[in-house]
Write a protein that holds these residues in place. Structure first.
Motif, PDB file in Angstrom:
ATOM      1  N   MET A 183    -133.417  94.363 -45.869  1.00  0.00           N
ATOM      2  CA  MET A 183    -133.199  94.902 -44.528  1.00  0.00           C
ATOM      3  C   MET A 183    -132.463  93.896 -43.668  1.00  0.00           C
ATOM      4  O   MET A 183    -132.768  92.696 -43.703  1.00  0.00           O
ATOM      5  CB  MET A 183    -134.516  95.273 -43.839  1.00  0.00           C
ATOM      6  CG  MET A 183    -134.284  95.900 -42.459  1.00  0.00           C
ATOM      7  SD  MET A 183    -135.791  96.491 -41.660  1.00  0.00           S
ATOM      8  CE  MET A 183    -136.597  94.960 -41.248  1.00  0.00           C
ATOM      9  N   GLN A 184    -131.488  94.387 -42.912  1.00  0.00           N
ATOM     10  CA  GLN A 184    -130.803  93.572 -41.914  1.00  0.00           C
ATOM     11  C   GLN A 184    -130.794  94.320 -40.595  1.00  0.00           C
ATOM     12  O   GLN A 184    -130.263  95.439 -40.517  1.00  0.00           O
ATOM     13  CB  GLN A 184    -129.371  93.251 -42.342  1.00  0.00           C
ATOM     14  CG  GLN A 184    -129.271  92.127 -43.353  1.00  0.00           C
ATOM     15  CD  GLN A 184    -127.851  91.602 -43.478  1.00  0.00           C
ATOM     16  OE1 GLN A 184    -126.947  92.325 -43.866  1.00  0.00           O
ATOM     17  NE2 GLN A 184    -127.664  90.340 -43.147  1.00  0.00           N
ATOM     18  N   ARG A 185    -131.425  93.732 -39.572  1.00  0.00           N
ATOM     19  CA  ARG A 185    -131.374  94.295 -38.234  1.00  0.00           C
ATOM     20  C   ARG A 185    -130.078  93.854 -37.580  1.00  0.00           C
ATOM     21  O   ARG A 185    -129.758  92.656 -37.569  1.00  0.00           O
ATOM     22  CB  ARG A 185    -132.575  93.847 -37.412  1.00  0.00           C
ATOM     23  CG  ARG A 185    -133.887  94.471 -37.863  1.00  0.00           C
ATOM     24  CD  ARG A 185    -135.012  94.166 -36.882  1.00  0.00           C
ATOM     25  NE  ARG A 185    -136.221  94.893 -37.221  1.00  0.00           N
ATOM     26  CZ  ARG A 185    -137.179  94.430 -38.027  1.00  0.00           C
ATOM     27  NH1 ARG A 185    -137.046  93.217 -38.564  1.00  0.00           N
ATOM     28  NH2 ARG A 185    -138.246  95.154 -38.298  1.00  0.00           N
ATOM     29  N   HIS A 237    -130.509  99.072 -44.991  1.00  0.00           N
ATOM     30  CA  HIS A 237    -131.081  98.562 -46.239  1.00  0.00           C
ATOM     31  C   HIS A 237    -129.964  98.528 -47.286  1.00  0.00           C
ATOM     32  O   HIS A 237    -129.493  99.590 -47.709  1.00  0.00           O
ATOM     33  CB  HIS A 237    -132.228  99.455 -46.704  1.00  0.00           C
ATOM     34  CG  HIS A 237    -133.269  99.677 -45.660  1.00  0.00           C
ATOM     35  ND1 HIS A 237    -134.201  98.714 -45.326  1.00  0.00           N
ATOM     36  CD2 HIS A 237    -133.506 100.735 -44.845  1.00  0.00           C
ATOM     37  CE1 HIS A 237    -134.982  99.179 -44.361  1.00  0.00           C
ATOM     38  NE2 HIS A 237    -134.579 100.399 -44.051  1.00  0.00           N
ATOM     39  N   HIS A 285    -130.584  99.138 -37.955  1.00  0.00           N
ATOM     40  CA  HIS A 285    -130.693  98.253 -39.116  1.00  0.00           C
ATOM     41  C   HIS A 285    -130.223  99.015 -40.343  1.00  0.00           C
ATOM     42  O   HIS A 285    -129.950 100.218 -40.276  1.00  0.00           O
ATOM     43  CB  HIS A 285    -132.141  97.783 -39.305  1.00  0.00           C
ATOM     44  CG  HIS A 285    -133.108  98.885 -39.603  1.00  0.00           C
ATOM     45  ND1 HIS A 285    -133.608  99.726 -38.628  1.00  0.00           N
ATOM     46  CD2 HIS A 285    -133.659  99.316 -40.771  1.00  0.00           C
ATOM     47  CE1 HIS A 285    -134.410 100.603 -39.169  1.00  0.00           C
ATOM     48  NE2 HIS A 285    -134.460 100.390 -40.484  1.00  0.00           N
ATOM     49  N   ASN A 308    -137.165 101.450 -33.116  1.00  0.00           N
ATOM     50  CA  ASN A 308    -136.875 100.714 -34.345  1.00  0.00           C
ATOM     51  C   ASN A 308    -135.382 100.423 -34.268  1.00  0.00           C
ATOM     52  O   ASN A 308    -134.566 101.332 -34.471  1.00  0.00           O
ATOM     53  CB  ASN A 308    -137.216 101.546 -35.577  1.00  0.00           C
ATOM     54  CG  ASN A 308    -137.196 100.724 -36.855  1.00  0.00           C
ATOM     55  OD1 ASN A 308    -136.935  99.521 -36.836  1.00  0.00           O
ATOM     56  ND2 ASN A 308    -137.465 101.383 -37.972  1.00  0.00           N
ATOM     57  N   GLU A 317    -133.258 105.681 -47.904  1.00  0.00           N
ATOM     58  CA  GLU A 317    -134.599 105.828 -47.323  1.00  0.00           C
ATOM     59  C   GLU A 317    -134.813 107.261 -46.880  1.00  0.00           C
ATOM     60  O   GLU A 317    -133.916 107.896 -46.333  1.00  0.00           O
ATOM     61  CB  GLU A 317    -134.770 104.901 -46.120  1.00  0.00           C
ATOM     62  CG  GLU A 317    -136.130 105.022 -45.431  1.00  0.00           C
ATOM     63  CD  GLU A 317    -136.268 104.142 -44.204  1.00  0.00           C
ATOM     64  OE1 GLU A 317    -137.387 104.068 -43.648  1.00  0.00           O
ATOM     65  OE2 GLU A 317    -135.269 103.527 -43.798  1.00  0.00           O
TER      66      GLU A 317
END
Length: 222
Positions: A180-182, A113, A111, A108, A118
């Motif tokens: 969300m930003q990757r 949020h 990234h 994953n 989380e």
């Protein structure tokens, strides 16, 4: 007004500003959006009128869409995000969640949020999991089935399946629209000027081009 009092009032203002930045507290038990108005589902269902309480049924609070993994990406990741857009029972409750599956060696990518903290629970498998704080310190370790880890709001975090079997993770957010930003896509897929990226990363224009082709969204022909 003395300088000390001025500083105090500024700090109080900033504290209040930050406190008001999260999802608002609900003012009723629940609010199942009334979709009869023909509105398009978005993460901000709280702008829609609620169903009459007499029309609410148990099924409004049940979601079955995470029984199986989603579609896997090239990185060995399958993610099913669940927000009020797909599970209206979450509306105004200030939370959302996701099922994440990782193939062996799957990742994953880093990234963050912007609107939520989380907490992740490893359902099965062994996952190298961690985050980076604002001092660029990495807090990471391998967590296994039954263990949980928390990622503070707005900090870059990541996971990788380091076990010998598929891994499943359940993530929960304290916002119904965490965002969300990757990192790779945000940098190389957002249209930032090539010259700036070349200077920032010490890459050649050719290398920047290769990265862009990997992360920049493909244009759909009309």
């Amino acid at each position: 007004m003395s300088p000390q009092l001025t500083v105090l009032f500024v700090l109080i203002y900033l504290h209040c500003h930050i406190a008001l930045g999260s999802d608002p507290d609900p003012v009723q038990d629940f609010c199942i959006p009334n979709l009869k108005v023909g509105a398009i589902l978005t993460a901000r269902l709280d702008i829609l009128p609620c169903k009459n309480a007499t029309e609410v049924v148990p099924e409004d609070f049940v979601f079955s869409g995470i029984r199986l993994p989603g579609n896997f990406s090239d990185t060995g990741l399958a993610s099913i995000p669940v927000s009020p857009a797909v599970f209206p029972g979450l509306n105004t409750l200030g939370m959302s969640f996701a099922r994440v599956d990782l193939k062996v060696g799957g990742i994953n990518p880093p990234h963050f949020h912007p609107r939520a903290t989380e907490i992740v629970h490893v359902v099965q498998g062994q996952v190298y999991s961690g985050f980076v704080d604002s001092a660029n310190r990495v807090f990471a370790k391998v967590i296994e089935g039954g263990e949980v880890m928390v990622f503070p709001r707005g900090l870059v975090h990541f996971q990788m399946n380091v076990g010998k079997s598929p891994a499943t993770i359940f993530g929960s957010f304290n916002s119904q629209n965490p965002g969300m930003q990757r990192i790779p896509s945000a940098i190389f897929g957002s249209g930032i000027d090539d010259e700036l990226l070349e200077k920032a990363f010490g890459l050649s224009s050719r290398e920047i081009g290769m990265m862009r082709r990997r992360f920049f969204p493909k244009k759909v022909k009309s």
